[in-house]
Structure formats: structure tokens, C-alpha cells
Write a protein that holds these residues in place. Structure first.
Motif, PDB file in Angstrom:
ATOM      1  N   GLU A  17      -3.241  -0.860  -5.739  1.00  0.00           N
ATOM      2  CA  GLU A  17      -2.951   0.601  -5.394  1.00  0.00           C
ATOM      3  C   GLU A  17      -2.393   1.595  -6.361  1.00  0.00           C
ATOM      4  O   GLU A  17      -2.555   2.733  -6.498  1.00  0.00           O
ATOM      5  CB  GLU A  17      -1.963   0.685  -4.148  1.00  0.00           C
ATOM      6  CG  GLU A  17      -2.678   0.193  -2.711  1.00  0.00           C
ATOM      7  CD  GLU A  17      -1.736   0.417  -1.433  1.00  0.00           C
ATOM      8  OE1 GLU A  17      -2.209   0.183  -0.520  1.00  0.00           O
ATOM      9  OE2 GLU A  17      -0.509   0.742  -1.481  1.00  0.00           O
ATOM     10  N   TYR A  18      -1.587   1.041  -6.921  1.00  0.00           N
ATOM     11  CA  TYR A  18      -1.059   1.722  -8.440  1.00  0.00           C
ATOM     12  C   TYR A  18      -2.221   1.994  -9.288  1.00  0.00           C
ATOM     13  O   TYR A  18      -2.175   3.179  -9.750  1.00  0.00           O
ATOM     14  CB  TYR A  18       0.036   0.863  -9.105  1.00  0.00           C
ATOM     15  CG  TYR A  18       0.144   1.264 -10.657  1.00  0.00           C
ATOM     16  CD1 TYR A  18       1.375   2.260 -10.618  1.00  0.00           C
ATOM     17  CD2 TYR A  18       0.016   0.571 -11.772  1.00  0.00           C
ATOM     18  CE1 TYR A  18       1.853   2.717 -11.764  1.00  0.00           C
ATOM     19  CE2 TYR A  18       0.262   1.339 -13.063  1.00  0.00           C
ATOM     20  CZ  TYR A  18       1.426   2.065 -12.946  1.00  0.00           C
ATOM     21  OH  TYR A  18       1.906   2.638 -14.016  1.00  0.00           O
ATOM     22  N   GLU A  19      -3.199   1.495  -9.546  1.00  0.00           N
ATOM     23  CA  GLU A  19      -4.317   1.722 -10.199  1.00  0.00           C
ATOM     24  C   GLU A  19      -5.067   2.721  -9.466  1.00  0.00           C
ATOM     25  O   GLU A  19      -5.623   3.718 -10.010  1.00  0.00           O
ATOM     26  CB  GLU A  19      -5.437   0.378 -10.519  1.00  0.00           C
ATOM     27  CG  GLU A  19      -4.641  -0.755 -11.395  1.00  0.00           C
ATOM     28  CD  GLU A  19      -4.406  -0.202 -12.573  1.00  0.00           C
ATOM     29  OE1 GLU A  19      -4.756   0.880 -13.127  1.00  0.00           O
ATOM     30  OE2 GLU A  19      -3.435  -0.824 -13.200  1.00  0.00           O
ATOM     31  N   ALA A  20      -5.210   2.693  -8.148  1.00  0.00           N
ATOM     32  CA  ALA A  20      -5.900   3.752  -7.277  1.00  0.00           C
ATOM     33  C   ALA A  20      -5.358   5.119  -7.667  1.00  0.00           C
ATOM     34  O   ALA A  20      -5.954   6.072  -7.638  1.00  0.00           O
ATOM     35  CB  ALA A  20      -6.137   3.462  -5.903  1.00  0.00           C
ATOM     36  N   ALA A  45       2.686   9.694  -4.664  1.00  0.00           N
ATOM     37  CA  ALA A  45       1.974   8.515  -3.707  1.00  0.00           C
ATOM     38  C   ALA A  45       3.156   7.230  -3.681  1.00  0.00           C
ATOM     39  O   ALA A  45       4.021   7.042  -4.734  1.00  0.00           O
ATOM     40  CB  ALA A  45       0.935   7.891  -4.563  1.00  0.00           C
ATOM     41  N   GLU A  46       3.030   6.897  -2.665  1.00  0.00           N
ATOM     42  CA  GLU A  46       3.811   5.649  -2.090  1.00  0.00           C
ATOM     43  C   GLU A  46       2.854   4.394  -2.293  1.00  0.00           C
ATOM     44  O   GLU A  46       1.740   4.356  -1.483  1.00  0.00           O
ATOM     45  CB  GLU A  46       4.881   5.600  -0.909  1.00  0.00           C
ATOM     46  CG  GLU A  46       5.472   4.428  -0.721  1.00  0.00           C
ATOM     47  CD  GLU A  46       4.880   3.488   0.275  1.00  0.00           C
ATOM     48  OE1 GLU A  46       5.303   2.324   0.340  1.00  0.00           O
ATOM     49  OE2 GLU A  46       3.755   3.608   0.960  1.00  0.00           O
ATOM     50  N   ILE A  47       3.107   3.375  -2.987  1.00  0.00           N
ATOM     51  CA  ILE A  47       2.057   2.211  -3.281  1.00  0.00           C
ATOM     52  C   ILE A  47       2.613   0.878  -2.693  1.00  0.00           C
ATOM     53  O   ILE A  47       3.761   0.817  -2.800  1.00  0.00           O
ATOM     54  CB  ILE A  47       1.460   2.151  -4.424  1.00  0.00           C
ATOM     55  CG1 ILE A  47       2.655   1.777  -5.432  1.00  0.00           C
ATOM     56  CG2 ILE A  47       0.725   3.305  -4.993  1.00  0.00           C
ATOM     57  CD1 ILE A  47       2.209   1.347  -6.903  1.00  0.00           C
ATOM     58  N   VAL A  94      -0.035   5.314   0.302  1.00  0.00           N
ATOM     59  CA  VAL A  94      -1.694   4.945  -0.157  1.00  0.00           C
ATOM     60  C   VAL A  94      -2.202   3.973   0.868  1.00  0.00           C
ATOM     61  O   VAL A  94      -3.452   3.883   1.175  1.00  0.00           O
ATOM     62  CB  VAL A  94      -1.623   4.600  -1.535  1.00  0.00           C
ATOM     63  CG1 VAL A  94      -3.139   3.721  -1.892  1.00  0.00           C
ATOM     64  CG2 VAL A  94      -1.322   5.766  -2.463  1.00  0.00           C
ATOM     65  N   LYS A  95      -1.554   3.036   1.424  1.00  0.00           N
ATOM     66  CA  LYS A  95      -1.899   1.771   2.194  1.00  0.00           C
ATOM     67  C   LYS A  95      -2.555   2.610   3.524  1.00  0.00           C
ATOM     68  O   LYS A  95      -3.661   1.806   3.913  1.00  0.00           O
ATOM     69  CB  LYS A  95      -0.700   1.126   3.118  1.00  0.00           C
ATOM     70  CG  LYS A  95       0.142   1.922   3.831  1.00  0.00           C
ATOM     71  CD  LYS A  95       1.428   0.763   4.373  1.00  0.00           C
ATOM     72  CE  LYS A  95       2.289   0.573   3.415  1.00  0.00           C
ATOM     73  NZ  LYS A  95       3.157   1.819   2.951  1.00  0.00           N
ATOM     74  N   ALA A  96      -2.265   3.659   3.907  1.00  0.00           N
ATOM     75  CA  ALA A  96      -3.286   4.058   5.112  1.00  0.00           C
ATOM     76  C   ALA A  96      -4.742   4.307   4.670  1.00  0.00           C
ATOM     77  O   ALA A  96      -5.633   3.913   5.707  1.00  0.00           O
ATOM     78  CB  ALA A  96      -2.770   5.592   5.591  1.00  0.00           C
TER      79      ALA A  96
END
Length: 426
Positions: free
Chosen positions: A96-99, A89-91, A70-72
Motif C-alpha cells: 500500500e505504501y508503494e501504491a 493516505a493511511e496505509i 488505502v485498505k478500502a
């Protein structure tokens, strides 16, 4: 000397057709999008994201599943594109968890990495559910155990390993040296024993990330084989199968003159040997093996569009001064980890057939000499009001940039999908 404009020409020819000289994205006119949504502007093509995901998944089929880092690009609409393809997903944060949840992912499809997780973020994912928390230091191990105790749970955790010098790295090596990321490989058995001794932790996986921006199939295949050997050590130590072996991301995309794309055919050719390694160890045979790229999946799908405000010649050098810059796209300026600053592919959004190109320095509006989007982009004659686009801009763009610097307004972010444009950020 590398062809400084060859990469841009190649990307336009294969992925970004022109109609009447204007770049098309997902069937839509890029100049029209700039008129509608203003500039600067990020535009992402969902169809290109899906194609990248499917091509990679097919190349590693039978060996690994593909998740999204997700960081990308953490926009929920972007995460949703990959979730609809089957990706987890990798957060690396609670936000990012909420996203990922907003994008429709179930908590068990989310892996939580990062060397400095906050207590609040640990509490949030344990309370809400998480597939796995990747431990990176002993203090974090204790904090996760304490949070799991408070919630009456047993947390599933993986060990992130800082691999030894025998692991091959990519363009930005992330192993074989002192690092804030993960536990050193030489301490692996002691780390395993500490986790096993914690009643509120269940060791379910291993995470290896040896490097990033890798364009060599042989290096990536070597990293993955190294990760499987480490996973075998962990499984042997605990005397049972692992649930997850996360071999990281690190797949690169061509940004600079002379870069070539990652050879997926070569990746596919190396998969049988990796499958044989898994089959030889019954404690790995049932594990979910994961690759979690970000840049590779979303990077080529994005463009950053800026409008020329002025042109000038200074001591023989042509400058195009635009409304976009490093405050929105730090990576393209060469100030996000690059030691040698090189140009991303930059093109004119509108270009007549047969137009004569010349070297331009494309800069932004900021009061710093660092605000350069291209040092020698071969572009046609430009004038105030013309548009330029930075290609390969879907990853590490707006959310990886100093958006508050000089207080310029934020650009819109647009997702093009099925011939329709939707505002997805900021």
C-alpha cells in the motif's frame, strides 16, 4: 418491516440516473461498459468520490483534515483521485505504501498503521520516508527503533490506543475489549515513557480507532472527543505539543434495508465543541487532526456488475445464476465479518419503466452455498444475458475477496472520470 428495496431505489434516484432504462455512471452507459470490458466488472465513478471527499471536508472544516484509508480500495488511480483533492493516505502494508507513492503522494503525507508490520515493510518506509509509523505493540516499538538506528534516523511514531470501555464504537466495535490493535488505554503513560526512552524514536502523535461502519453522528463525535482527551494526556506526559492526532475513520455508508446515510449536517453542528476542546489545550492547538475514512469516500462510488447465465425456479424460489460472486465480492455475500447476512442493494442494469418486480435470489457460479449476492432482491423478470449490479461496492471489494477460489478469471476494474473509462485493475 424495512423496505427491502427502498435503499436501492433511493440510490438509483439520487446518484445513478437511468437513460432509456439503462443505469448511467459518470455519463456512461453501464450496459455499454459491460459489453466493452466484459463481466464480471467493477466500475468506479471518480466524480462521486470527489463529491464525498468535499462534502466531508466541508463538514469538518476548521477542525480536521481528511486523509484516505488505502485498505478500502488500494488501486493507485483511486488513491490519486483523493490525493488530487488534498488527501494524504493511511496505509497498512509495504504494498500500500508503494501504491500511495505511485499515486503521487509524497512520503511525509503517508501514515503507516497495522498490528503486524513486517521487518521488510518497516525498513522500506524508513528508508523511503514516512510521515508517521503507528506503533501497536512493544515488539514493534523495538523493531522500528532498530531500523531507524540502521538508517541513522529518528523515526516519527504515534501510539495507537485500544480505548477503554467508555469509548463508543460503531457497527464493528474496535475498542473496550481485548484486542490485537494498539496499546490498552490503561497502559498509556507507561507506553509513552518507553517511547520517550528510545533515542531513535520521536513521539509525534496518537491514533484512535474505536469502531467502523458508524452511521451515528453522535457516536462519531463522541469518539473524536474521546480521542482528543487521550491526546491531551499524551501531550501532558511528554511536555510538548503533538504533531498529529489521528482520530481514525469508521464513517459508514448505508448497505442494508433500514440503513440511513450519515448525517453530515449533524457532524458539522458538533464541530464547534470539538474546536473548543482543541483551543483549550495549547499542546493540541498546533496538531494536525486527521480523519482517515476509506469506505465512506469510495464505497458509494462503486458498482459490481454481473451477467445472468441461467434462471431457474426451485421449490417456488426464483434463482438468477450469474458469472459474479463471493470470489470477487466477499462482503456482498455476507461473509466478510457479518454475523447476520443481509443483502446489499442489487438492481437490474436495464429496467423498463413500470416493470413488475419480484424477489430473486442472486447467486454466483461457485460450488458453495455461501456464494449468494442477494437473498431477496426485488428485480424485474430476468433471463440469461441480463445484467445485475451490486451497489455500494467501491470499498472492500476485489482486494478483500478470495479471488483464487475455484480459479475463475479476475474481473476488470474501470474508473469513469470526465466521461472517459480507464482500466485500473487488476
Amino acid at each position: 418491516m424495512a423496505d427491502v428495496n427502498g435503499l436501492a431505489r433511493s440510490l438509483i434516484a439520487t446518484d445513478l440516473p437511468r437513460r432509456d432504462g439503462v443505469i448511467q455512471v459518470g455519463g456512461l452507459d453501464l450496459a455499454g461498459l459491460a459489453r466493452t470490458y466484459g463481466t464480471p466488472l467493477f466500475v468506479y465513478d471518480a466524480a462521486r468520490m470527489r463529491r464525498a471527499y468535499r462534502d466531508l471536508s466541508q463538514a469538518v472544516a476548521g477542525f480536521a483534515e481528511v486523509d484516505y484509508s488505502v485498505k478500502a480500495n488500494p488501486r493507485p488511480a483511486v488513491i490519486r483521485v483523493f490525493a488530487e483533492e488534498g488527501a494524504g493516505a493511511e496505509i497498512a502494508s509495504g504494498a500500500e505504501y508503494e501504491a500511495a507513492l505511485t499515486a503521487g503522494l509524497s512520503p511525509e503525507r503517508i501514515l503507516f498503521a497495522g498490528p503486524g508490520k513486517s521487518d521488510a515493510d518497516i525498513e522500506r518506509v524508513i528508508a523511503g520516508g514516512i510521515g508517521e509509523i503507528h506503533l501497536e505493540n512493544f515488539e514493534e516499538m523495538g523493531r522500528v527503533a532498530a531500523a531507524a538506528e540502521r538508517y541513522g534516523q529518528r523515526a516519527s511514531v504515534a501510539i495507537r490506543v485500544n480505548p477503554g470501555p467508555d469509548a463508543q464504537g460503531g457497527a464493528m466495535r474496535m475498542g473496550g475489549k481485548p484486542s490485537p490493535f494498539g496499546f490498552d488505554e490503561e497502559d498509556l503513560e507507561a507506553v509513552v515513557d518507553r517511547i520517550v526512552a528510545e533515542d531513535r524514536l520521536r513521539l509525534t502523535g496518537l491514533h484512535l480507532f474505536a469502531g467502523t461502519q458508524g452511521l451515528s453522528a453522535s457516536i462519531l463525535l463522541g469518539q473524536w472527543a474521546y480521542g482528543l482527551r487521550l491526546a491531551s494526556r499524551v501531550a501532558a506526559r511528554i511536555g510538548r505539543a503533538l504533531d498529529t492526532v489521528d482520530l481514525g475513520g469508521g464513517l459508514g455508508i448505508p448497505y442494508f434495508a433500514g440503513d440511513g446515510p450519515l448525517d453530515l449536517d449533524a457532524i458539522h453542528s458538533g464541530i464547534p465543541a470539538l474546536r473548543a476542546m482543541v483551543a483549550e489545550d495549547p499542546r493540541l492547538a498546533t496538531a494536525r487532526i486527521v480523519l482517515e475514512p476509506g469506505r465512506y469516500l469510495v464505497g458509494p462510488a462503486g458498482l459490481y456488475v454481473a451477467q445472468v447465465r441461467a434462471v431457474k425456479r426451485s421449490r417456488g424460489q426464483l434463482f438468477a445464476i450469474t458469472d459474479g460472486g463471493m470470489h470477487h465480492h466477499l462482503a456482498a455475500s455476507g461473509n466478510l465479518g457479518q454475523i447476520v447476512k443481509r443483502d446489499y442493494p442489487v438492481v437490474a442494469v436495464v429496467e423498463a419503466a413500470g416493470a413488475v418486480s419480484m424477489p430473486w435470489t442472486v447467486v454466483g457460479p461457485l460450488c458453495t452455498p455461501l456464494d449468494i449476492l442477494a437473498r431477496a432482491a426485488f428485480l424485474p423478470q430476468l433471463a440469461s444475458g441480463d445484467l445485475v449490479a451490486v451497489l455500494q461496492s467501491g470499498a472492500y471489494g476485489l482486494t478483500a475477496s478470495p479471488t483464487g477460489f475455484l480459479s475463475h478469471p479476475l474481473p476488470a476494474e474501470i474508473l469513469v472520470d470526465g466521461g472517459k473509462a480507464t482500466v485500473i485493475g487488476p
